[in-house]
Design an enzyme around this catalytic site. Sequence first.
Site, mmCIF file in Angstrom:
data_model
loop_
_atom_site.group_PDB
_atom_site.id
_atom_site.type_symbol
_atom_site.label_atom_id
_atom_site.label_comp_id
_atom_site.label_asym_id
_atom_site.label_seq_id
_atom_site.Cartn_x
_atom_site.Cartn_y
_atom_site.Cartn_z
ATOM 1 N N ASN A 15 -4.678 -6.623 2.849
ATOM 2 C CA ASN A 15 -4.458 -6.251 1.443
ATOM 3 C C ASN A 15 -3.256 -5.299 1.371
ATOM 4 O O ASN A 15 -3.245 -4.251 2.016
ATOM 5 C CB ASN A 15 -5.731 -5.574 0.916
ATOM 6 C CG ASN A 15 -5.599 -5.141 -0.538
ATOM 7 O OD1 ASN A 15 -4.586 -4.576 -0.931
ATOM 8 N ND2 ASN A 15 -6.627 -5.386 -1.329
ATOM 9 N N ASP A 39 -1.905 -3.902 -1.469
ATOM 10 C CA ASP A 39 -1.822 -3.120 -2.719
ATOM 11 C C ASP A 39 -1.179 -1.752 -2.517
ATOM 12 O O ASP A 39 -0.411 -1.285 -3.354
ATOM 13 C CB ASP A 39 -3.222 -2.862 -3.298
ATOM 14 C CG ASP A 39 -3.888 -4.118 -3.815
ATOM 15 O OD1 ASP A 39 -3.204 -5.155 -3.896
ATOM 16 O OD2 ASP A 39 -5.089 -4.054 -4.125
ATOM 17 N N HIS A 40 -1.536 -1.098 -1.404
ATOM 18 C CA HIS A 40 -1.088 0.295 -1.252
ATOM 19 C C HIS A 40 0.398 0.423 -0.936
ATOM 20 O O HIS A 40 0.973 1.492 -1.086
ATOM 21 C CB HIS A 40 -1.958 1.030 -0.238
ATOM 22 C CG HIS A 40 -3.336 1.259 -0.777
ATOM 23 N ND1 HIS A 40 -3.556 1.767 -2.039
ATOM 24 C CD2 HIS A 40 -4.554 1.015 -0.252
ATOM 25 C CE1 HIS A 40 -4.848 1.837 -2.255
ATOM 26 N NE2 HIS A 40 -5.482 1.376 -1.194
ATOM 27 N N ARG A 58 7.339 6.335 -7.220
ATOM 28 C CA ARG A 58 8.704 6.694 -7.611
ATOM 29 C C ARG A 58 9.280 5.751 -8.667
ATOM 30 O O ARG A 58 10.381 5.962 -9.163
ATOM 31 C CB ARG A 58 9.624 6.701 -6.384
ATOM 32 C CG ARG A 58 9.512 7.960 -5.570
ATOM 33 C CD ARG A 58 10.024 9.158 -6.379
ATOM 34 N NE ARG A 58 9.762 10.406 -5.724
ATOM 35 C CZ ARG A 58 10.621 11.021 -4.902
ATOM 36 N NH1 ARG A 58 11.784 10.486 -4.646
ATOM 37 N NH2 ARG A 58 10.297 12.167 -4.357
ATOM 38 N N HIS A 60 -4.255 -7.285 -5.494
ATOM 39 C CA HIS A 60 -5.093 -7.140 -6.687
ATOM 40 C C HIS A 60 -4.185 -6.920 -7.894
ATOM 41 O O HIS A 60 -3.527 -5.884 -7.996
ATOM 42 C CB HIS A 60 -6.030 -5.932 -6.487
ATOM 43 C CG HIS A 60 -7.004 -5.702 -7.598
ATOM 44 N ND1 HIS A 60 -7.996 -4.756 -7.520
ATOM 45 C CD2 HIS A 60 -7.147 -6.283 -8.816
ATOM 46 C CE1 HIS A 60 -8.708 -4.761 -8.635
ATOM 47 N NE2 HIS A 60 -8.204 -5.662 -9.448
ATOM 48 N N ARG A 119 -4.154 -5.870 -11.249
ATOM 49 C CA ARG A 119 -5.039 -5.173 -12.194
ATOM 50 C C ARG A 119 -4.516 -5.320 -13.621
ATOM 51 O O ARG A 119 -3.326 -5.501 -13.847
ATOM 52 C CB ARG A 119 -5.104 -3.679 -11.838
ATOM 53 C CG ARG A 119 -5.776 -3.352 -10.514
ATOM 54 C CD ARG A 119 -5.713 -1.850 -10.279
ATOM 55 N NE ARG A 119 -6.264 -1.118 -11.391
ATOM 56 C CZ ARG A 119 -7.528 -0.686 -11.472
ATOM 57 N NH1 ARG A 119 -8.349 -0.886 -10.463
ATOM 58 N NH2 ARG A 119 -7.942 -0.034 -12.531
ATOM 59 N N ARG A 126 -1.429 -1.098 -12.071
ATOM 60 C CA ARG A 126 -1.269 0.197 -11.390
ATOM 61 C C ARG A 126 -0.408 0.095 -10.128
ATOM 62 O O ARG A 126 0.298 1.010 -9.775
ATOM 63 C CB ARG A 126 -2.672 0.695 -11.038
ATOM 64 C CG ARG A 126 -2.733 2.006 -10.375
ATOM 65 C CD ARG A 126 -4.117 2.253 -9.846
ATOM 66 N NE ARG A 126 -5.067 2.502 -10.915
ATOM 67 C CZ ARG A 126 -6.379 2.695 -10.690
ATOM 68 N NH1 ARG A 126 -6.846 2.644 -9.459
ATOM 69 N NH2 ARG A 126 -7.187 2.923 -11.689
ATOM 70 N N HIS A 127 -0.544 -1.030 -9.420
ATOM 71 C CA HIS A 127 0.256 -1.185 -8.198
ATOM 72 C C HIS A 127 0.953 -2.549 -8.149
ATOM 73 O O HIS A 127 2.143 -2.641 -8.398
ATOM 74 C CB HIS A 127 -0.562 -0.881 -6.931
ATOM 75 C CG HIS A 127 -2.001 -1.323 -6.949
ATOM 76 N ND1 HIS A 127 -2.378 -2.596 -7.272
ATOM 77 C CD2 HIS A 127 -3.155 -0.644 -6.672
ATOM 78 C CE1 HIS A 127 -3.699 -2.693 -7.182
ATOM 79 N NE2 HIS A 127 -4.203 -1.535 -6.833
ATOM 80 N N GLU A 185 -6.951 -10.916 -5.859
ATOM 81 C CA GLU A 185 -8.125 -10.157 -6.314
ATOM 82 C C GLU A 185 -7.925 -9.874 -7.794
ATOM 83 O O GLU A 185 -6.836 -9.494 -8.222
ATOM 84 C CB GLU A 185 -8.134 -8.840 -5.552
ATOM 85 C CG GLU A 185 -9.458 -8.512 -4.927
ATOM 86 C CD GLU A 185 -9.370 -7.168 -4.253
ATOM 87 O OE1 GLU A 185 -9.080 -7.167 -3.054
ATOM 88 O OE2 GLU A 185 -9.573 -6.151 -4.919
ATOM 89 N N THR A 200 -11.787 -0.141 -6.107
ATOM 90 C CA THR A 200 -12.974 -0.868 -6.548
ATOM 91 C C THR A 200 -14.212 -0.117 -6.051
ATOM 92 O O THR A 200 -14.310 0.190 -4.861
ATOM 93 C CB THR A 200 -12.964 -2.307 -5.983
ATOM 94 O OG1 THR A 200 -11.664 -2.859 -6.205
ATOM 95 C CG2 THR A 200 -13.995 -3.169 -6.658
ATOM 96 N N GLU A 223 -17.760 -12.031 -0.956
ATOM 97 C CA GLU A 223 -17.246 -10.947 -0.114
ATOM 98 C C GLU A 223 -18.241 -9.806 -0.244
ATOM 99 O O GLU A 223 -18.464 -9.288 -1.344
ATOM 100 C CB GLU A 223 -15.849 -10.503 -0.563
ATOM 101 C CG GLU A 223 -15.342 -9.363 0.317
ATOM 102 C CD GLU A 223 -13.944 -8.877 -0.059
ATOM 103 O OE1 GLU A 223 -13.112 -9.674 -0.513
ATOM 104 O OE2 GLU A 223 -13.702 -7.662 0.104
ATOM 105 N N HIS A 250 -13.896 -3.570 2.133
ATOM 106 C CA HIS A 250 -13.877 -2.245 1.510
ATOM 107 C C HIS A 250 -14.228 -1.149 2.500
ATOM 108 O O HIS A 250 -15.314 -1.139 3.064
ATOM 109 C CB HIS A 250 -14.794 -2.137 0.283
ATOM 110 C CG HIS A 250 -14.158 -1.288 -0.763
ATOM 111 N ND1 HIS A 250 -14.254 0.066 -0.742
ATOM 112 C CD2 HIS A 250 -13.346 -1.606 -1.788
ATOM 113 C CE1 HIS A 250 -13.530 0.542 -1.749
ATOM 114 N NE2 HIS A 250 -12.964 -0.448 -2.401
ATOM 115 N N GLY A 251 -13.262 -0.283 2.721
ATOM 116 C CA GLY A 251 -13.483 0.876 3.587
ATOM 117 C C GLY A 251 -13.536 0.553 5.064
ATOM 118 O O GLY A 251 -13.894 1.409 5.880
ATOM 119 N N HIS A 277 -6.514 -0.324 3.100
ATOM 120 C CA HIS A 277 -6.141 1.078 3.244
ATOM 121 C C HIS A 277 -5.907 1.509 4.689
ATOM 122 O O HIS A 277 -4.906 2.162 5.001
ATOM 123 C CB HIS A 277 -7.217 1.960 2.578
ATOM 124 C CG HIS A 277 -6.788 3.372 2.458
ATOM 125 N ND1 HIS A 277 -7.173 4.338 3.360
ATOM 126 C CD2 HIS A 277 -5.985 3.999 1.577
ATOM 127 C CE1 HIS A 277 -6.630 5.494 3.021
ATOM 128 N NE2 HIS A 277 -5.911 5.317 1.942
#
Length: 246
Positions: free
Chosen positions: A7, A9-10, A18, A43, A45, A49-50, A70, A101, A151, A190-191, A213
């Site tokens: 993923n 996204d980050h 920025r 994802h 959204r 947001r990203h 996603e 999420t 999932e 997740h996580g 992440h």
Amino acid sequence: MKTLNVNIDHVATVREARGGNEPDPVAAAVLAELAGASGIVCHLREDRRHINDRDVKILREVVHSKLDLEMAAHEEIIKIALNLKPDMVTIVPEGRMELTTEGGLDVAGNPDKFKSLVERMHGKAIEVSFFVEPDKKQIEASLITGADMVELHTGIYANSEGDLFGEEFNKIKSASLFACEAGLKIAAGHGINYLNIKPLCLIPEIGEFSIGHSIISRAIHVGIERATREMIEIINTSTLHRSLNR
Ligand code: PXP
């Protein structure tokens, strides 16, 4: 064989900090794929947001493994997905204030709505996965909608310690068996990090991991190709240990 979907996204989160055009999540996707990722997850959204509309359009062109979009079951995003035709969509709940999420989708609360979503996606040959808690009720409801995959939310497992860690692990284990016997494919996400993934590799029914992440965090230090390769190595060796110990 268990596969890894990265993923990205980050990467876009850092770009948005920025407001410019770097780092580019598309470049991250290409490098993760070159390092052996079996899929790329992003994802889109409602609040953008990203990941944004430009990202998903280019990702659709450059991702040659599997593109998993996603998304929440919101009409605007559903229409984008139907046009974009990712290989699969993972349907998640979405809250305005959440940092990420926060839990599984309540498929059982509105199976008709989700059934119609699955029919529309299948009409464009897009596979559908529902992001749910490791809970029989949600898995049964997902099956009724015609979904291809669930999932299982591993966030509570990832944040727990001691006895609770064991309890949460057992929930994921029995939910995986239940979903597999019902004929669904199973992902976990997740996580998940470089340590807590090891017990999950011992669950035979889990076919895919969706991880963001921890890989992107490590990539800041070692680069995304190495961060991806290291995660794949852990998945392969932990799975191998299980088969040797059968
Ligand atoms: N799976 C789903 C459904 C998610 O919403 C997320 C977070 O975007 C992930 C997996 C990846 O979670 P993490 O970033 O904690 O690895």
